[in-house]
Scaffold this motif. Structure first.
Motif, mmCIF file in Angstrom:
data_model
loop_
_atom_site.group_PDB
_atom_site.id
_atom_site.type_symbol
_atom_site.label_atom_id
_atom_site.label_comp_id
_atom_site.label_asym_id
_atom_site.label_seq_id
_atom_site.Cartn_x
_atom_site.Cartn_y
_atom_site.Cartn_z
ATOM 1 N N ARG A 37 -6.811 -8.395 10.452
ATOM 2 C CA ARG A 37 -6.326 -7.855 9.169
ATOM 3 C C ARG A 37 -6.623 -6.372 9.060
ATOM 4 O O ARG A 37 -7.523 -5.852 9.717
ATOM 5 C CB ARG A 37 -6.938 -8.598 8.000
ATOM 6 N N SER A 38 -5.819 -5.715 8.226
ATOM 7 C CA SER A 38 -6.070 -4.290 7.967
ATOM 8 C C SER A 38 -5.576 -3.939 6.570
ATOM 9 O O SER A 38 -4.693 -4.602 6.023
ATOM 10 C CB SER A 38 -5.374 -3.407 9.006
ATOM 11 N N VAL A 39 -6.188 -2.894 6.019
ATOM 12 C CA VAL A 39 -5.768 -2.340 4.737
ATOM 13 C C VAL A 39 -5.469 -0.873 4.998
ATOM 14 O O VAL A 39 -6.329 -0.128 5.466
ATOM 15 C CB VAL A 39 -6.857 -2.477 3.656
ATOM 16 N N ARG A 40 -4.238 -0.482 4.713
ATOM 17 C CA ARG A 40 -3.763 0.857 5.037
ATOM 18 C C ARG A 40 -3.254 1.553 3.781
ATOM 19 O O ARG A 40 -2.634 0.923 2.927
ATOM 20 C CB ARG A 40 -2.621 0.724 6.050
ATOM 21 N N VAL A 41 -3.496 2.852 3.699
ATOM 22 C CA VAL A 41 -2.892 3.681 2.664
ATOM 23 C C VAL A 41 -1.969 4.662 3.382
ATOM 24 O O VAL A 41 -2.314 5.187 4.438
ATOM 25 C CB VAL A 41 -3.943 4.394 1.784
ATOM 26 N N ARG A 42 -0.788 4.853 2.830
ATOM 27 C CA ARG A 42 0.184 5.753 3.440
ATOM 28 C C ARG A 42 0.736 6.689 2.375
ATOM 29 O O ARG A 42 1.129 6.247 1.299
ATOM 30 C CB ARG A 42 1.322 4.947 4.063
#
Length: 165
Positions: A37-42
Protein backbone atom coordinates in the motif's frame (compact mmCIF):
# COMPACT_ATOMS: atom_id res chain seq x y z
CA UNK A 1 -13.94 -0.06 -5.22
CA UNK A 2 -11.83 1.59 -7.91
CA UNK A 3 -9.36 -0.69 -9.69
CA UNK A 4 -6.31 0.50 -11.59
CA UNK A 5 -5.06 -1.93 -14.25
CA UNK A 6 -2.09 -0.75 -16.27
CA UNK A 7 0.89 -1.88 -18.30
CA UNK A 8 4.14 0.05 -18.21
CA UNK A 9 6.97 0.37 -20.75
CA UNK A 10 10.23 2.19 -21.28
CA UNK A 11 10.18 4.68 -24.16
CA UNK A 12 12.82 4.13 -26.84
CA UNK A 13 12.50 7.29 -28.97
CA UNK A 14 10.70 10.63 -29.39
CA UNK A 15 8.06 9.37 -31.86
CA UNK A 16 5.32 10.02 -29.30
CA UNK A 17 5.94 13.78 -29.19
CA UNK A 18 4.07 14.48 -32.44
CA UNK A 19 0.94 12.78 -31.04
CA UNK A 20 0.67 14.61 -27.68
CA UNK A 21 -2.84 15.84 -26.89
CA UNK A 22 -2.13 17.42 -23.46
CA UNK A 23 0.47 17.69 -20.71
CA UNK A 24 0.75 18.46 -16.99
CA UNK A 25 3.63 19.06 -14.62
CA UNK A 26 3.54 16.86 -11.52
CA UNK A 27 5.18 17.04 -8.14
CA UNK A 28 4.57 13.67 -6.48
CA UNK A 29 5.39 12.77 -2.88
CA UNK A 30 4.75 9.66 -0.82
CA UNK A 31 3.44 10.20 2.70
CA UNK A 32 3.40 6.49 3.55
CA UNK A 33 4.58 3.40 1.72
CA UNK A 34 4.46 -0.29 2.55
CA UNK A 35 4.81 -3.59 0.70
CA UNK A 36 1.18 -3.62 -0.36
CA UNK A 37 0.00 0.00 0.00
CA UNK A 38 0.96 3.62 -0.46
CA UNK A 39 -0.40 7.08 0.23
CA UNK A 40 0.61 9.68 -2.33
CA UNK A 41 0.06 13.42 -2.68
CA UNK A 42 0.30 14.91 -6.16
CA UNK A 43 0.39 18.57 -7.17
CA UNK A 44 -0.50 19.24 -10.81
CA UNK A 45 0.59 22.38 -12.65
CA UNK A 46 1.06 24.18 -9.30
CA UNK A 47 -2.72 24.62 -9.33
CA UNK A 48 -4.53 21.57 -7.96
CA UNK A 49 -3.80 18.53 -5.81
CA UNK A 50 -4.92 14.99 -5.11
CA UNK A 51 -4.40 12.45 -2.36
CA UNK A 52 -4.25 8.84 -3.59
CA UNK A 53 -4.32 5.57 -1.69
CA UNK A 54 -3.21 2.43 -3.53
CA UNK A 55 -3.64 -1.05 -2.06
CA UNK A 56 -2.41 -4.34 -3.50
CA UNK A 57 0.78 -6.29 -4.11
CA UNK A 58 0.42 -6.80 -7.86
CA UNK A 59 1.87 -3.94 -9.88
CA UNK A 60 -0.42 -4.54 -12.87
CA UNK A 61 -3.69 -4.22 -10.90
CA UNK A 62 -4.36 -2.50 -7.56
CA UNK A 63 -7.22 -0.85 -5.74
CA UNK A 64 -6.95 2.91 -6.07
CA UNK A 65 -8.80 5.71 -4.29
CA UNK A 66 -8.13 9.31 -5.31
CA UNK A 67 -9.47 12.53 -3.80
CA UNK A 68 -9.05 16.22 -4.59
CA UNK A 69 -7.50 18.10 -1.66
CA UNK A 70 -6.69 21.77 -1.03
CA UNK A 71 -3.43 22.86 -2.68
CA UNK A 72 -2.15 24.32 0.60
CA UNK A 73 -2.66 20.94 2.35
CA UNK A 74 -0.77 19.17 -0.43
CA UNK A 75 2.12 21.63 -0.24
CA UNK A 76 2.37 21.03 3.49
CA UNK A 77 2.24 17.22 3.03
CA UNK A 78 5.05 17.35 0.45
CA UNK A 79 7.26 18.74 3.22
CA UNK A 80 6.70 15.46 5.13
CA UNK A 81 7.46 13.20 2.17
CA UNK A 82 9.19 9.87 2.64
CA UNK A 83 12.34 9.90 0.49
CA UNK A 84 12.51 11.63 -2.89
CA UNK A 85 9.82 13.98 -4.20
CA UNK A 86 9.31 12.95 -7.82
CA UNK A 87 9.18 15.58 -10.55
CA UNK A 88 7.74 14.74 -13.96
CA UNK A 89 5.78 16.02 -16.88
CA UNK A 90 2.97 13.73 -18.01
CA UNK A 91 1.96 13.80 -21.65
CA UNK A 92 -1.22 12.17 -22.97
CA UNK A 93 -0.94 10.39 -26.30
CA UNK A 94 -3.89 8.69 -28.02
CA UNK A 95 -3.06 5.52 -29.96
CA UNK A 96 -5.38 2.85 -31.39
CA UNK A 97 -8.24 3.52 -28.95
CA UNK A 98 -6.10 3.84 -25.83
CA UNK A 99 -4.74 6.86 -23.97
CA UNK A 100 -1.05 6.46 -23.20
CA UNK A 101 0.55 8.50 -20.44
CA UNK A 102 4.19 9.31 -21.10
CA UNK A 103 6.06 10.45 -18.00
CA UNK A 104 9.24 12.45 -18.58
CA UNK A 105 11.07 12.64 -15.27
CA UNK A 106 13.08 15.59 -14.02
CA UNK A 107 15.01 16.07 -10.80
CA UNK A 108 16.63 12.95 -9.39
CA UNK A 109 15.39 10.76 -12.27
CA UNK A 110 16.07 13.21 -15.10
CA UNK A 111 16.42 11.27 -18.36
CA UNK A 112 13.95 8.51 -17.48
CA UNK A 113 10.91 8.30 -19.78
CA UNK A 114 8.18 5.75 -19.07
CA UNK A 115 4.85 5.11 -20.83
CA UNK A 116 1.85 3.48 -19.25
CA UNK A 117 -1.55 2.55 -20.54
CA UNK A 118 -4.63 1.76 -18.47
CA UNK A 119 -6.43 -1.33 -19.71
CA UNK A 120 -9.86 -2.82 -19.08
CA UNK A 121 -8.58 -6.16 -17.76
CA UNK A 122 -5.25 -7.85 -17.07
CA UNK A 123 -5.39 -9.87 -20.30
CA UNK A 124 -5.93 -6.90 -22.63
CA UNK A 125 -3.18 -6.39 -25.21
CA UNK A 126 -3.33 -2.87 -26.65
CA UNK A 127 -1.55 -2.20 -29.95
CA UNK A 128 1.92 -0.98 -29.00
CA UNK A 129 3.11 2.26 -30.59
CA UNK A 130 6.48 2.11 -32.37
CA UNK A 131 8.10 4.36 -29.75
CA UNK A 132 7.41 1.90 -26.93
CA UNK A 133 10.36 -0.20 -25.78
CA UNK A 134 10.75 -2.99 -23.24
CA UNK A 135 7.81 -3.77 -20.97
CA UNK A 136 8.50 -3.04 -17.30
CA UNK A 137 5.09 -3.96 -15.84
CA UNK A 138 5.76 -5.72 -12.57
CA UNK A 139 9.37 -4.50 -12.31
CA UNK A 140 9.19 -2.93 -8.86
CA UNK A 141 12.16 -0.63 -9.61
CA UNK A 142 9.88 1.43 -11.88
CA UNK A 143 7.10 1.79 -9.31
CA UNK A 144 6.85 5.46 -8.36
CA UNK A 145 6.53 4.50 -4.70
CA UNK A 146 9.77 2.50 -4.87
CA UNK A 147 11.54 5.22 -6.87
CA UNK A 148 10.55 7.73 -4.18
CA UNK A 149 11.48 5.62 -1.16
CA UNK A 150 14.66 4.01 -2.56
CA UNK A 151 17.06 6.10 -4.62
CA UNK A 152 17.41 3.94 -7.74
CA UNK A 153 18.41 6.85 -9.98
CA UNK A 154 21.90 5.56 -10.81
CA UNK A 155 20.61 2.11 -11.70
CA UNK A 156 17.62 3.29 -13.74
CA UNK A 157 19.30 6.23 -15.52
CA UNK A 158 22.60 4.44 -16.30
CA UNK A 159 20.82 1.44 -17.81
CA UNK A 160 18.53 3.41 -20.10
CA UNK A 161 20.31 3.20 -23.44
CA UNK A 162 20.14 -0.58 -23.69
CA UNK A 163 17.10 -1.17 -21.43
CA UNK A 164 14.61 0.77 -23.56
CA UNK A 165 14.98 -1.60 -26.48
Amino acid sequence: MAKEIERKYLVKDDGWRSEVSSSSDFLQAYIASGDDRSVRVRIMDHARATLTIKIGRKLIARDEFEYDIPLSDAEEMVQSAVGIVLEKTRYEVKHEGYVWEVDVYGGTYKGLIVAEVEIEDENASPELPGWVGREITGDRRYSNAVMATEDLSRELINGLSSAAR
